[in-house]
Scaffold this motif. Structure first.
Motif, PDB file in Angstrom:
ATOM      1  N   UNK A  26     -17.150 -48.445  87.381  1.00  0.00           N
ATOM      2  CA  UNK A  26     -16.193 -48.554  86.273  1.00  0.00           C
ATOM      3  C   UNK A  26     -16.337 -49.899  85.565  1.00  0.00           C
ATOM      4  N   UNK A  27     -16.564 -50.961  86.294  1.00  0.00           N
ATOM      5  CA  UNK A  27     -16.777 -52.272  85.680  1.00  0.00           C
ATOM      6  C   UNK A  27     -18.022 -52.250  84.794  1.00  0.00           C
ATOM      7  N   UNK A  28     -19.073 -51.666  85.315  1.00  0.00           N
ATOM      8  CA  UNK A  28     -20.320 -51.598  84.541  1.00  0.00           C
ATOM      9  C   UNK A  28     -20.109 -50.821  83.250  1.00  0.00           C
ATOM     10  N   UNK A  29     -19.333 -49.748  83.327  1.00  0.00           N
ATOM     11  CA  UNK A  29     -19.050 -48.943  82.141  1.00  0.00           C
ATOM     12  C   UNK A  29     -18.311 -49.768  81.083  1.00  0.00           C
ATOM     13  N   UNK A  30     -17.292 -50.518  81.535  1.00  0.00           N
ATOM     14  CA  UNK A  30     -16.534 -51.367  80.599  1.00  0.00           C
ATOM     15  C   UNK A  30     -17.411 -52.464  80.018  1.00  0.00           C
ATOM     16  N   UNK A  31     -18.236 -53.049  80.837  1.00  0.00           N
ATOM     17  CA  UNK A  31     -19.116 -54.125  80.375  1.00  0.00           C
ATOM     18  C   UNK A  31     -20.076 -53.620  79.304  1.00  0.00           C
ATOM     19  N   UNK A  64     -10.201 -46.724  88.245  1.00  0.00           N
ATOM     20  CA  UNK A  64     -11.650 -46.687  88.057  1.00  0.00           C
ATOM     21  C   UNK A  64     -12.169 -45.253  88.097  1.00  0.00           C
ATOM     22  N   UNK A  65     -11.680 -44.459  89.054  1.00  0.00           N
ATOM     23  CA  UNK A  65     -12.143 -43.085  89.183  1.00  0.00           C
ATOM     24  C   UNK A  65     -11.733 -42.257  87.962  1.00  0.00           C
ATOM     25  N   UNK A  66     -10.530 -42.469  87.457  1.00  0.00           N
ATOM     26  CA  UNK A  66     -10.074 -41.731  86.266  1.00  0.00           C
ATOM     27  C   UNK A  66     -10.934 -42.091  85.055  1.00  0.00           C
ATOM     28  N   UNK A  67     -11.274 -43.370  84.968  1.00  0.00           N
ATOM     29  CA  UNK A  67     -12.114 -43.809  83.856  1.00  0.00           C
ATOM     30  C   UNK A  67     -13.491 -43.153  83.930  1.00  0.00           C
ATOM     31  N   UNK A  68     -14.057 -43.075  85.113  1.00  0.00           N
ATOM     32  CA  UNK A  68     -15.354 -42.452  85.284  1.00  0.00           C
ATOM     33  C   UNK A  68     -15.287 -40.950  85.004  1.00  0.00           C
ATOM     34  N   UNK A  95     -13.249 -39.441  82.930  1.00  0.00           N
ATOM     35  CA  UNK A  95     -13.167 -39.248  81.479  1.00  0.00           C
ATOM     36  C   UNK A  95     -14.530 -39.471  80.836  1.00  0.00           C
ATOM     37  N   UNK A  96     -15.246 -40.499  81.308  1.00  0.00           N
ATOM     38  CA  UNK A  96     -16.564 -40.802  80.759  1.00  0.00           C
ATOM     39  C   UNK A  96     -17.525 -39.644  81.007  1.00  0.00           C
ATOM     40  N   UNK A  97     -17.460 -39.054  82.189  1.00  0.00           N
ATOM     41  CA  UNK A  97     -18.329 -37.920  82.494  1.00  0.00           C
ATOM     42  C   UNK A  97     -17.974 -36.718  81.633  1.00  0.00           C
ATOM     43  N   UNK A  98     -16.678 -36.560  81.378  1.00  0.00           N
ATOM     44  CA  UNK A  98     -16.224 -35.417  80.582  1.00  0.00           C
ATOM     45  C   UNK A  98     -16.689 -35.542  79.128  1.00  0.00           C
ATOM     46  N   UNK A  99     -16.584 -36.765  78.588  1.00  0.00           N
ATOM     47  CA  UNK A  99     -16.944 -36.995  77.185  1.00  0.00           C
ATOM     48  C   UNK A  99     -18.453 -37.142  77.001  1.00  0.00           C
TER      49      UNK A  99
END
Length: 215
Positions: free
Chosen positions: A170-175, A204-208, A210-214
């Motif tokens: 999740x940190x890597x995604x935000x970065x 972090x898991x929710x963010x990932x 959503x990212x996978x969904x989009x």
């Protein structure tokens, strides 16, 4: 001074209907000798029970410190009932028998019997036998607790590592998507978790997800 051990003896029906049945008479005398030996050795014999379907309930009511199985030809059946009755609340089990079958002995030890005694009913032997059985049971319980603690620690470590990986992703995604430093990305995850009253790994898991969904 410590209280004497509270003992329940598991035995078959000792009523001898045929006075000519020498085998039944011998078995009844063995059981009688065992009880006398227990009392003479200072133990508290609180009950003698059959190995039947009601055994679990009766043991739960009596709460003995130790269970003695006095069995011969029906040793396997009696042992099976006792093991099932003590499955959820373990107690030291001592088995006195005339069954010399080594397979029965191995099955008894594998099932959790602390001592398997063949033809060992002499009164002077009872106390040392039960003392050793109790010590062995307590050592076995200590090992079980240690093993359970080790498993819990390994599970916690495994969970922590998995959580760490999720947070790092999740940190890597935000970065990458918001051009943040690692410290800033983590700070954002932490603030979001605090605002939503969630764990950081949950955010972090929710963010990932959503990212996978989009995509």
């Amino acid at each position: 001074m410590s209280e004497p051990l509270r003992i329940v003896v598991i035995t078959s029906d000792l009523v001898v209907e045929d006075p000519e049945d020498t085998h039944a008479l011998d078995q009844a005398e063995r059981s009688r000798s065992l009880r006398i030996g227990l009392l003479e050795s200072g133990f508290n014999l609180i009950a003698s029970l059959p190995a039947d379907v009601f055994l679990t309930e009766r043991l739960a009511q009596l709460q003995p410190d130790m269970i003695i199985v006095d069995a011969e030809s029906d040793a396997r059946d009696a042992l099976e009932h006792v093991v099932m009755a003590t499955r959820d609340e373990r107690r030291p089990i001592v088995m006195f028998t005339n069954d010399h079958d080594t397979r029965t002995a191995r099955e008894a030890v594998a099932a959790g019997v602390s001592a398997y005694i063949v033809a060992g009913l002499q009164a002077e032997r009872i106390r040392p036998i039960l003392d050793v059985a109790m010590a062995r049971f307590e050592q076995d319980q200590a090992l079980r607790r240690e093993l359970a603690d080790t498993r819990n620690e390994l599970n916690e470590l495994s969970t922590a590592l998995k959580d760490r990986k999720v947070i790092d992703r999740a940190k890597t995604l935000l970065m990458q998507r918001q051009q943040l430093s690692e410290e800033a990305a983590y700070a954002k995850l932490r603030k979001t978790a605090m605002d939503k009253n969630l764990k950081i790994v949950e955010v972090a898991q929710r963010m990932l997800d959503v990212a996978d969904l989009l995509g």
